[in-house]
Design an enzyme around this catalytic site. Structure first.
Site, PDB file in Angstrom:
ATOM      1  N   PHE A 122       0.855  -1.194   0.000  1.00 22.99           N
ATOM      2  CA  PHE A 122       0.000   0.000   0.000  1.00 22.99           C
ATOM      3  C   PHE A 122       0.888   1.241   0.000  1.00 22.99           C
ATOM      4  O   PHE A 122       0.672   2.184  -0.757  1.00 22.99           O
ATOM      5  CB  PHE A 122      -0.933  -0.023   1.213  1.00 22.99           C
ATOM      6  CG  PHE A 122      -1.823   1.182   1.336  1.00 22.99           C
ATOM      7  CD1 PHE A 122      -2.715   1.516   0.327  1.00 22.99           C
ATOM      8  CD2 PHE A 122      -1.782   1.987   2.465  1.00 22.99           C
ATOM      9  CE1 PHE A 122      -3.537   2.632   0.434  1.00 22.99           C
ATOM     10  CE2 PHE A 122      -2.602   3.095   2.587  1.00 22.99           C
ATOM     11  CZ  PHE A 122      -3.482   3.419   1.565  1.00 22.99           C
ATOM     12  N   TYR A 231      -5.241   7.164  12.810  1.00 30.90           N
ATOM     13  CA  TYR A 231      -3.874   6.698  13.058  1.00 30.90           C
ATOM     14  C   TYR A 231      -3.537   6.751  14.547  1.00 30.90           C
ATOM     15  O   TYR A 231      -3.098   5.757  15.131  1.00 30.90           O
ATOM     16  CB  TYR A 231      -2.891   7.547  12.260  1.00 30.90           C
ATOM     17  CG  TYR A 231      -1.447   7.152  12.425  1.00 30.90           C
ATOM     18  CD1 TYR A 231      -0.988   5.930  11.945  1.00 30.90           C
ATOM     19  CD2 TYR A 231      -0.534   8.001  13.052  1.00 30.90           C
ATOM     20  CE1 TYR A 231       0.345   5.560  12.085  1.00 30.90           C
ATOM     21  CE2 TYR A 231       0.799   7.644  13.189  1.00 30.90           C
ATOM     22  CZ  TYR A 231       1.229   6.427  12.710  1.00 30.90           C
ATOM     23  OH  TYR A 231       2.550   6.066  12.848  1.00 30.90           O
ATOM     24  N   TYR A 245      -2.842  -9.038  25.709  1.00 31.07           N
ATOM     25  CA  TYR A 245      -2.302 -10.356  25.365  1.00 31.07           C
ATOM     26  C   TYR A 245      -1.159 -10.745  26.296  1.00 31.07           C
ATOM     27  O   TYR A 245      -0.983 -11.922  26.621  1.00 31.07           O
ATOM     28  CB  TYR A 245      -1.827 -10.374  23.907  1.00 31.07           C
ATOM     29  CG  TYR A 245      -2.852 -10.921  22.948  1.00 31.07           C
ATOM     30  CD1 TYR A 245      -2.759 -12.219  22.448  1.00 31.07           C
ATOM     31  CD2 TYR A 245      -3.932 -10.141  22.548  1.00 31.07           C
ATOM     32  CE1 TYR A 245      -3.704 -12.721  21.572  1.00 31.07           C
ATOM     33  CE2 TYR A 245      -4.888 -10.634  21.667  1.00 31.07           C
ATOM     34  CZ  TYR A 245      -4.771 -11.926  21.185  1.00 31.07           C
ATOM     35  OH  TYR A 245      -5.722 -12.425  20.323  1.00 31.07           O
TER      36      TYR A 245
END
EC number: 4.1.1.35
Length: 420
Positions: A122, A231, A245
């Site tokens: 991209f 962003y 996590y």
């Protein structure tokens, strides 16, 4: 006599009929054969075309592999250190064909590791890493991290994300998906294979800071619905995911808050202040400064950042760490310095200030110094000269390919841009 004459007449008529019928039959047979011939020829031609097309589909990837193999025999790669099986790591870099990712790829390859680069191109470019293609320790995969990836690795550098204002404002949803779904996928991979993950976060998580300089324990002053929120907030959420996590699944995570960085392989028209100023100066156009130019930024050279990322990955520091250059300059000072280094006669043009443009940004890097033994070492002018040299070469390349880039502003509000 009559009966014999009649018999001869009938016989003559039957012969004529037989000849006629035989002629018709032969004509019909000939027509049938010709039709079948034409039809078979058409089928054969189409079949041959289809077969040739199928063969070409199979052969082309083989040709490409052969070209890569031939290149690997003739190409001279950058010098690579030899590491034993015990010391050599299998490393995944998402966004590894981008500006920072490609320099990180160079560093890890030259250090002797096995590197897999994943990029959806991209904003990344194959040109940035093509000098490694064919090397036995290198693999390049065209893949988008919003889709799961199954690969065995020891470390994951998760850099995938649009990082310049024009790119993330052009596709804010894609930016959010990359920083959320993409990060979840990489954390899931790290959990499955027991890898350590480093998240490339950003100084943008501090927003328009009210504390100066910014240390890691500052929570920031942000606009969650502003033009840059896709962003900024995407990175904030990505950090949250990493620590969730770590706490729940025991995944080893590292978080780098990266401040403004410049150097070769930046996109020339990516809308960032350094690339804009260099391109404008080289092309003799006015250097555009938004607002008074009193806004401050602190820029680090890309090799310093890469060394910091590697040091953080291999450290025991699991909390966020600022990686940036504490040497602060105003935007106007940058414009004047770049103009002088280029030797340009460009004027400096002042335009109206952009929305949500931070007034000050400077990292507090005490933590990086103390816990990583890291700090920037490349002087600003030396780094800028390297970037200017790269931009000159890139302009020559673009000119040969019939494309001349122009500085690309970030679309913020009524056409205004910002200093990144």
């Amino acid at each position: 006599m009559v009966s014999k004459g009649l018999l001869r007449l009938v016989s003559s008529v039957n012969r004529r009929k037989m000849k006629l019928l035989l002629g018709i039959a032969l004509f019909a047979y000939a027509a049938s054969v010709w039709g079948n011939f034409v039809n078979m020829r058409s089928i054969q031609e189409n079949g041959e075309l289809k077969i040739e097309s199928k063969i070409e589909e199979i052969i082309e990837p083989l040709r490409e592999k052969i070209r890569d193999l031939e290149k690997s025999f003739t190409q001279k790669y950058p010098p690579v250190k030899f590491l034993s099986e015990k010391d050599r790591k299998r490393i995944l870099i998402t966004g590894g064909a981008g500006f920072v990712g490609s320099h990180l790829t160079d560093k890890l390859m030259m250090d002797g590791h096995e590197v897999t680069v994943v990029d959806n191109f991209f904003t990344g470019r194959k040109r940035n890493v093509e000098h490694w293609i064919g090397h036995e320790n290198f693999e390049l995969i065209n893949h988008d991290v919003v889709e799961p990836l199954y690969i065995e690795v020891d470390q994951i550098y998760h850099l995938a994300s649009p990082a310049s204002p024009p790119n993330y404002m052009y596709n804010p949803i894609k930016t959010l998906k990359t920083n959320t779904i993409g990060t979840l996928n990489m954390l899931g991979l790290a959990k499955r294979v027991g890898a350590r993950l480093l998240l490339a976060s950003t100084s943008e998580v501090y927003g328009d800071p009210e504390v100066h300089p910014q240390s890691e324990d500052y929570w920031g002053h942000v606009n969650p619905i502003g033009p840059r929120a896709c962003y900024d907030e995407g990175k904030r959420v990505a950090e949250t995911m990493c620590y969730a996590y770590m706490k729940q699944e025991g995944v080893e995570v590292r978080v780098a808050r990266i401040f403004n960085t410049f150097g070769p392989r930046m996109h020339m028209n990516d809308g960032r202040v350094v690339s804009n100023f260099i391109l404008q100066a080289l092309q003799g156009e006015p250097l555009t400064v938004y607002g008074s130019g009193s806004q401050t930024r602190a820029f680090q050279y890309v090799s310093d950042l890469v060394n910091g990322l590697v040091a953080l990955m291999n450290s025991n520091v699991s909390s966020p760490v600022n990686l940036g250059n504490p040497e602060e300059h105003t935007i106007l000072e940058f414009a004047q310095l770049i103009k002088n280094l280029v030797g340009s006669g460009s004027e400096i043009q002042f335009l109206s200030e952009a929305q949500d443009d931070p007034q000050k940004r400077k990292p507090d890097i005490k933590k990086a110094k103390l816990m990583l033994g890291w700090e920037p070492v490349v002087p600003l002018e030396e780094g800028l000269n390297k970037a200017i040299h790269y931009f000159r070469k890139e302009l020559e390349y673009q000119a040969n390919n019939q494309y001349i880039p122009k500085p690309k502003p970030a679309r913020v509000k009524k056409g205004r841009t910002r200093h990144s």
